[in-house]
Design a protein around this motif. Sequence first.
Motif, PDB file in Angstrom:
ATOM      1  N   SER A 163       0.797  -1.210  -0.027  1.00  0.00           N
ATOM      2  CA  SER A 163       0.002  -0.021   0.089  1.00  0.00           C
ATOM      3  C   SER A 163       0.732   1.223  -0.104  1.00  0.00           C
ATOM      4  O   SER A 163       0.426   2.453  -0.134  1.00  0.00           O
ATOM      5  CB  SER A 163      -0.888   0.090   1.095  1.00  0.00           C
ATOM      6  N   THR A 164       2.193   1.235   0.307  1.00  0.00           N
ATOM      7  CA  THR A 164       3.020   2.281   0.305  1.00  0.00           C
ATOM      8  C   THR A 164       3.731   2.676  -1.123  1.00  0.00           C
ATOM      9  O   THR A 164       4.510   3.637  -1.302  1.00  0.00           O
ATOM     10  CB  THR A 164       3.999   2.182   1.321  1.00  0.00           C
ATOM     11  N   ILE A 165       3.264   1.810  -2.055  1.00  0.00           N
ATOM     12  CA  ILE A 165       3.646   2.142  -3.479  1.00  0.00           C
ATOM     13  C   ILE A 165       2.700   3.230  -4.013  1.00  0.00           C
ATOM     14  O   ILE A 165       1.563   3.153  -4.082  1.00  0.00           O
ATOM     15  CB  ILE A 165       3.720   0.813  -4.268  1.00  0.00           C
ATOM     16  N   SER A 166       3.384   4.316  -4.506  1.00  0.00           N
ATOM     17  CA  SER A 166       2.691   5.392  -4.981  1.00  0.00           C
ATOM     18  C   SER A 166       2.262   5.363  -6.457  1.00  0.00           C
ATOM     19  O   SER A 166       1.102   5.886  -6.790  1.00  0.00           O
ATOM     20  CB  SER A 166       3.262   6.875  -4.372  1.00  0.00           C
ATOM     21  N   GLN A 167       3.300   4.973  -7.143  1.00  0.00           N
ATOM     22  CA  GLN A 167       3.064   4.866  -8.624  1.00  0.00           C
ATOM     23  C   GLN A 167       3.905   3.852  -9.299  1.00  0.00           C
ATOM     24  O   GLN A 167       4.988   3.584  -8.869  1.00  0.00           O
ATOM     25  CB  GLN A 167       3.276   6.388  -9.097  1.00  0.00           C
ATOM     26  N   VAL A 168       3.310   3.386 -10.426  1.00  0.00           N
ATOM     27  CA  VAL A 168       4.106   2.428 -11.257  1.00  0.00           C
ATOM     28  C   VAL A 168       4.698   3.367 -12.463  1.00  0.00           C
ATOM     29  O   VAL A 168       3.977   3.889 -13.151  1.00  0.00           O
ATOM     30  CB  VAL A 168       3.225   1.198 -11.934  1.00  0.00           C
ATOM     31  N   ILE A 169       6.153   3.434 -12.607  1.00  0.00           N
ATOM     32  CA  ILE A 169       6.652   4.353 -13.482  1.00  0.00           C
ATOM     33  C   ILE A 169       6.669   3.835 -14.708  1.00  0.00           C
ATOM     34  O   ILE A 169       6.253   4.214 -15.852  1.00  0.00           O
ATOM     35  CB  ILE A 169       8.332   4.467 -13.152  1.00  0.00           C
ATOM     36  N   SER A 170       7.169   2.176 -15.048  1.00  0.00           N
ATOM     37  CA  SER A 170       6.990   1.662 -16.235  1.00  0.00           C
ATOM     38  C   SER A 170       6.613   0.274 -16.012  1.00  0.00           C
ATOM     39  O   SER A 170       7.178  -0.326 -15.128  1.00  0.00           O
ATOM     40  CB  SER A 170       8.095   1.821 -17.138  1.00  0.00           C
ATOM     41  N   LYS A 171       5.903  -0.412 -17.019  1.00  0.00           N
ATOM     42  CA  LYS A 171       5.609  -1.787 -17.172  1.00  0.00           C
ATOM     43  C   LYS A 171       6.907  -2.550 -17.755  1.00  0.00           C
ATOM     44  O   LYS A 171       7.438  -2.234 -18.589  1.00  0.00           O
ATOM     45  CB  LYS A 171       4.192  -2.106 -17.713  1.00  0.00           C
ATOM     46  N   PRO A 172       7.103  -3.863 -17.418  1.00  0.00           N
ATOM     47  CA  PRO A 172       8.432  -4.595 -17.891  1.00  0.00           C
ATOM     48  C   PRO A 172       7.659  -4.908 -19.651  1.00  0.00           C
ATOM     49  O   PRO A 172       6.681  -5.032 -19.817  1.00  0.00           O
ATOM     50  CB  PRO A 172       8.378  -5.837 -17.450  1.00  0.00           C
TER      51      PRO A 172
END
Length: 105
Positions: A92-101
């Motif tokens: 829950s502390t992950i704020s954003q996904v920069i890029s998908k593999p």
Amino acid sequence: MLVGPALAQSGGGLGGFTSLVPLILIFVIMYFLLIRPQQKKVKEHKAMVEALKRGDNIVTQGGIIGRIARVKDDGEVEVEIADGVKVRVVRSTISQVISKPSPGD
């Protein structure tokens, strides 16, 4: 032709309802400007956290940038922040996904 005090004070049957209209209007405005967008944001964050998978580049709320090395079932992910340096992070502390593999990775 004298008007009695009871007739002069009664403004009709809508006196109580007209005093509630501003309160109801304020609640409706607050719902559409504050409550609804916040619920939408929480729903989007929950969907993003549930869709995390190995290889995603992420940013935590603390500002740490890394790549997910392993996804655990107990609400944690293992994030590689440098070569050979892995930390456990609560999902829950992950704020954003920069890029998908990419599919080739």
